[in-house]
Enzyme design. Structure first.
Site: not given
Length: 615
Positions: A2, A488, A27, A100-101, A74, A610, A492, A511, A495
């Site tokens: 948000c 990483e 965000r 927000n929250g 959001w 974000k 990426k 394995h 995402e």
């Protein structure tokens, strides 16, 4: 998640609010809205979807007025919809709120408010806030009015919030408050601003105040007054932000993600600046000092982080253990708090967060401090919650990162961890002066090595991405630090392209994982760790025997590996500890170009935000 923005001054508020909301799109959001005080009433406009839809609705019909608040939502409580979008109002429309929250006790509050005659329109937890203000204003209208009503309302709310509230009765002020969710105030001349993050303010001012938890502020055209929730006045430091507005513009690039990858050489240089003694080559971290007594009693280091920052922590573990010979544990912040962590005065906790507002990381920081551990933060945002609450801070001077997928911040985190590892190694006596100086000199060469990678390999990586963009599975394998970078690279790709990508420690293939390797499946094989190089070649042969298509990352001059794989991307020869900074670059570029080839929304991937500010 948000975003909140607000303005009060002498300009038309609506265009400013819309522009600033766009600066917070990274965000993550599913709806947007704004409220502007227009003559004798507050006009609210909101819509599900992108800000562009809100702009279409407003075209030619923007509410007129010079004070307003805006929001990108959001969804948490209630599905994405026009009704659930913010701002929300009380029964009469006299009080309007963006938030927000999460209000954790909203059901209890809602039931109480309904029993007192309040009617709710949305499914959100936020809507209890304007109704609370309305309820408490009734008893305070002649004694402090709006301000006292807000104090009582936020005093009843449990959970986390950054909130902004307007009153039709008192249009010359906007009240904001913060508890466990970021809120920044921008100071202007005859006008003031606020937002969830600094990028929304840079076009208007570089002078900001960062609200702390438990603080609220009253903004007018002419000033800002900050106090605690209880009403005690607070004197705040004014921060002068060095970032220029150009850092939050695309600057000719199609996407922020590509721009930010190309900013990595600058991010490395800026993170190194002032931290290396040019004469001796020693690392000088002026932000903090670990004295000899503290180092002697130090039993271990605990690194706590999420997502990309967690992957940086995995590299940091290897670096610190190698250079300083201190045991290091790396834990996901979302698990750390609930694991009854074994940290105390003899443990240094390092928390890593690009935004400095990551809810799980903040919770881990507070848990570590509550148990007596000293906390060192590695973060990119000056004045962020993590920076303020930690005992010590190493800032990564990457500049604002707008794309949801972190790239340059990750590289700056790695460089910060290298500097800390060298710093600690020199003080534990496990790293001698000559080795330290050699490493420092190699680190100083990293920016030009990254620049070289762009010129030599970017076009080729783009071709790989086009070739493999139709694949639904891609694998990454490596050993040691290469495995950490593989994780990483895999993240990426997932995402931004939505390709199912997995990273595996190469030695674990037998394995179970080898069952997934079939003809033609792309496998990125990282082979830059010389102490396990021969073992890695054996793992590559294993996947080639199953007819996988292998793209290897190896050092320049390595001709052996080219005979075993389908493609090779060569990186400059550096100390094996430093290869993550270089080997991650082609993987970032591959993820970016694969996403472009698949037509994905690169900078704003679906379902992601974000900054994750709610646990």
């Amino acid at each position: 998640m948000c975003g909140i923005v607000g303005y009060i001054g002498d300009k038309e508020a609506a265009p400013i609010l819309l522009e600033n909301l766009k600066k917070l799109e990274y965000r993550g959001y599913d709806s947007a809205g704004l409220a502007v005080y227009n003559r004798d009433k507050i006009e609210v406009r909101k819509a599900e979807g992108r800000i562009s839809r809100l702009e279409e609705i407003l075209k030619g019909e923007e509410p007129k007025g010079s004070a307003g608040i805006g929001h990108t939502r959001w969804a948490t409580h209630g599905r994405p919809s026009d009704i659930n979008a913010h701002p929300h109002a009380d029964c009469s429309g006299e009080f309007v709120v963006v938030h927000n929250g999460i209000i954790e006790n909203y059901l209890e509050l809602k039931e109480w408010l309904e029993s007192r005659g309040h009617t709710f329109r949305s499914e959100t937890d936020t809507e209890v806030l304007p109704h609370l203000v309305e309820e408490f204003y009734k008893g305070n209208s002649s004694n402090g009015g709006f301000e006292l009503a807000v104090r009582e309302a936020i005093g009843r709310a449990e959970g986390s919030f950054a909130v902004a509230i307007m009153s039709q009765r008192e249009p010359d002020r906007i009240i904001v408050a913060r508890k466990n969710s970021p809120l920044i105030i921008g100071l202007g001349d005859g006008e003031n601003f606020f937002a969830s993050d600094i990028p929304a303010l840079l076009a208007w001012t570089k002078k900001v105040i960062v609200l702390d938890d438990g603080e609220m502020a009253i903004l007018t055209r002419d000033g800002v007054r900050v106090s605690t929730f209880d009403g005690d006045l607070v004197t705040k430091d004014i921060l002068d932000i060095k970032w220029g507005p150009g850092l939050i513009e695309k600057g000719g690039y199609e996407h922020f993600m590509l721009k930010e990858i190309h900013e990595e050489p600058r991010a490395i240089r800026d993170t190194l600046a002032g931290r290396i003694n040019g004469r001796t080559g020693e690392v000088t971290l002026e932000e903090f000092e670990l004295d000899a007594d503290y180092i002697r009693q130090l039993k271990k280091i605990s690194i706590v982080a999420c997502g990309t920052a967690y992957h940086a922590g995995l590299v940091g573990k290897r670096v610190i253990e190698k250079l300083a010979r201190v045991p290091v544990e790396v834990e996901l912040a979302s698990e750390f708090r609930y694991s009854d962590p074994m940290v105390g005065p003899d443990v240094l906790t390092i928390v890593i967060s690009q935004s400095g507002e990551t809810a799980d990381t903040l919770a881990g920081l507070r848990e570590a401090k509550a148990r007596g551990s000293r906390v060192l933060a590695i973060t990119n945002v000056v004045g962020s919650s993590v920076a303020r609450e930690a005992d010590d801070v190493i800032y990564t001077w990457a500049g604002p990162e707008i794309a949801v997928a972190s790239t340059k911040a990750y590289v700056a985190q790695l460089v910060s961890l290298y500097l800390f590892g060298i710093y600690l190694g020199r003080r534990t006596g496990t790293l001698n002066a000559s080795d330290s100086k050699r490493l420092v000199e190699e680190i100083r060469q990293l920016p030009q090595h990254v620049d070289m990678l762009f010129g030599r390999h970017e076009e080729r990586v783009r071709d790989f991405a086009k070739e493999f963009a139709g694949c639904e599975d891609v694998f990454f394998i490596g050993r040691g630090l290469d495995y950490a970078v593989s994780m990483e690279g895999s993240l990426k790709l997932k995402e931004v392209s939505y390709i199912r990508a997995e990273a595996y420690a190469a030695g674990e293939l037998k394995h179970g994982t080898l069952a997934l390797i079939i003809r033609g499946v792309p496998v990125f094989a990282l082979a830059t760790q010389l102490d396990v190089y021969e073992k890695m070649l054996s793992n590559i042969k294993e996947v080639k025997a199953r007819d996988a298509t292998v793209i290897a990352l190896a050092f320049e001059g390595d001709e052996t590996i080219g005979k075993l794989v389908d493609y090779v991307i060569h990186i400059p020869r550096v100390d094996s500890l430093l290869t993550p900074v270089l080997s991650v670059v082609p993987l970032q570029l591959f993820a970016y170009y694969a996403a472009v080839a698949r037509g994905c929304d690169v900078d704003k991937p679906r379902n992601l935000a974000k900054s994750v500010t709610v646990e």
